[in-house]
Design a protein around this motif. Structure first.
Motif: not given
Length: 386
Positions: A304-313, A356-375
């Motif tokens: 859900t966090l991944k979906f929401l942050v992607g939407h905010l991005k 504030y800062k945590i949510v802002e950081t997630l929006i700015q770098h959403s691709d990296w935080f939720f990327s599946d490449k490392e997996d």
């Protein structure tokens, strides 16, 4: 031949054939010398000598007992002799005793003195009292047996059936005020609530360029109306409904959903860890720690966090039109997403900048935080904030 009362077959013929009222006066006179209480003393020879019709009169005084005790004595002798003859005692109680009871009731005086026995015994009646004394239950017809069996079966099955119904009866999923895993899931992602997917879809379809999206509140009455409808367990959402046409109402509905979660999106267990991670001075270490914490969230919360942050991005990517940069979106969603279930004023004041800062950081770098490449074994370096 042994001296005893007539056989039960003879008695039965007496009761089934009826009592003759046209007896001679001579027989009436002789019958006065006897009582039903003398029944057990009548020898069989007397029956042969004087005739069965005469014995009918002697035994029962035209088929009628004198009183209650006499009636019970009569029934007792019938029962004992039916056993001696090998007769069915159940038939005796059903045919003979019923006959005697009916006759007894006909002659019982209306103003007779009540029996001095306890109320419980009187309530049983003569027949029931005798059956209780002998330990014998009255015979039942096949229809009565079937009815009793059915009643017993119903009484046994009813509680079981009710329990099963209660156990299997599952209430429709609610949308607001329940844990994420208990919400109605979206059709395309079972770990994301339907309400979240629907609201984000409406905003992305019609509100990407809407100025101040998520900052302008919607009409409270309409928002409450939609909440009530969704809480009734709607499995589908009619996006053509007029209430779904107001972007401010839909954006307020989404914020209200996350605000009412009993377990916040970042969870109570990890809240302090996120606050501490955000305060790590080394930017690279801070990003890695935040990413690890996000990956450790339970399935429904992570998805859900991944979906929401992607939407905010997506909203932030259109900030030139809607004026909602990551910072502005973080001011709206930070206090709603990053909190505890029992938020207190001290945490709200001291941790507000971190939220504030945590949510802002997630929006700015959403691709990296939720990327599946490392997996998949690929090395990904964090994009450090400027």
């Amino acid at each position: 031949m042994p001296s005893r009362v007539p056989s039960l077959r003879m008695l039965r013929s007496f009761f089934t054939d009826g009592v003759s009222v046209g007896l001679g006066t001579s027989e009436d006179a002789r019958s006065k010398r006897h009582s039903t209480s003398d029944l057990s003393d009548v020898p069989f020879s007397a029956v042969r000598k004087e005739g069965w019709l005469h014995c009918k009169q002697i035994l029962t005084k035209k088929g009628k007992a004198e009183d209650r005790e006499d009636m019970l004595a009569w029934i007792k002798v019938i029962r004992e002799n039916s056993k001696a003859e090998g007769e069915d005692p159940g038939f005796a109680s059903q045919a003979l005793i019923n006959k005697k009871l009916n006759d007894y009731r006909k002659v019982s005086p209306a103003g007779a003195k009540p029996d001095s026995s306890p109320k419980g015994s009187r309530g049983l009646g003569i027949r029931a009292e005798f059956l209780k004394q002998t330990g014998t239950s009255a015979p039942r017809s096949p229809r009565q047996d079937a009815a009793v069996t059915k009643d017993e079966s119903s009484s046994q099955k009813a509680p079981w059936g009710i329990n099963i119904m209660k156990k299997n009866k599952k209430s429709a999923p609610r949308a607001f005020g329940v844990r994420l895993e208990d919400c109605q899931p979206a059709p395309d992602n079972k770990n994301v609530p339907l309400i979240v997917e629907a609201c984000c879809k409406v905003v992305e379809d019609r509100g990407l360029e809407y100025m101040g999206i998520y900052r302008v509140p919607g009409n409270n009455a309409v928002v409450s109306s939609l909440q009530e409808q969704l809480n009734k367990g709607a499995t589908e959402i009619n996006l053509q409904d007029e209430r779904w046409q107001d972007l401010n109402v839909i954006s307020s509905l989404l914020k209200s959903f996350f605000r009412k979660l009993p377990e916040p999106l970042f969870t109570d267990d990890k809240y302090n860890d996120f606050i501490e991670a955000n305060r790590i001075e080394d930017a690279s270490e801070r990003m890695k720690t935040l990413r690890k914490l996000i990956r450790d969230l339970p399935g429904h919360y992570y998805e859900t966090l991944k979906f929401l942050v992607g939407h905010l991005k997506t909203i932030a990517d259109h900030s030139e039109k809607n004026k909602m940069e990551p910072r502005n979106l973080a001011l709206v969603f930070g206090p709603t997403l990053v909190r505890t279930s029992e938020d207190n004023m001290t945490d709200m004041v001291t941790h507000m900048p971190d939220r504030y800062k945590i949510v802002e950081t997630l929006i700015q770098h959403s691709d990296w935080f939720f990327s599946d490449k490392e997996d998949k074994g690929e090395k990904v370096s964090p994009v450090l904030p400027g």
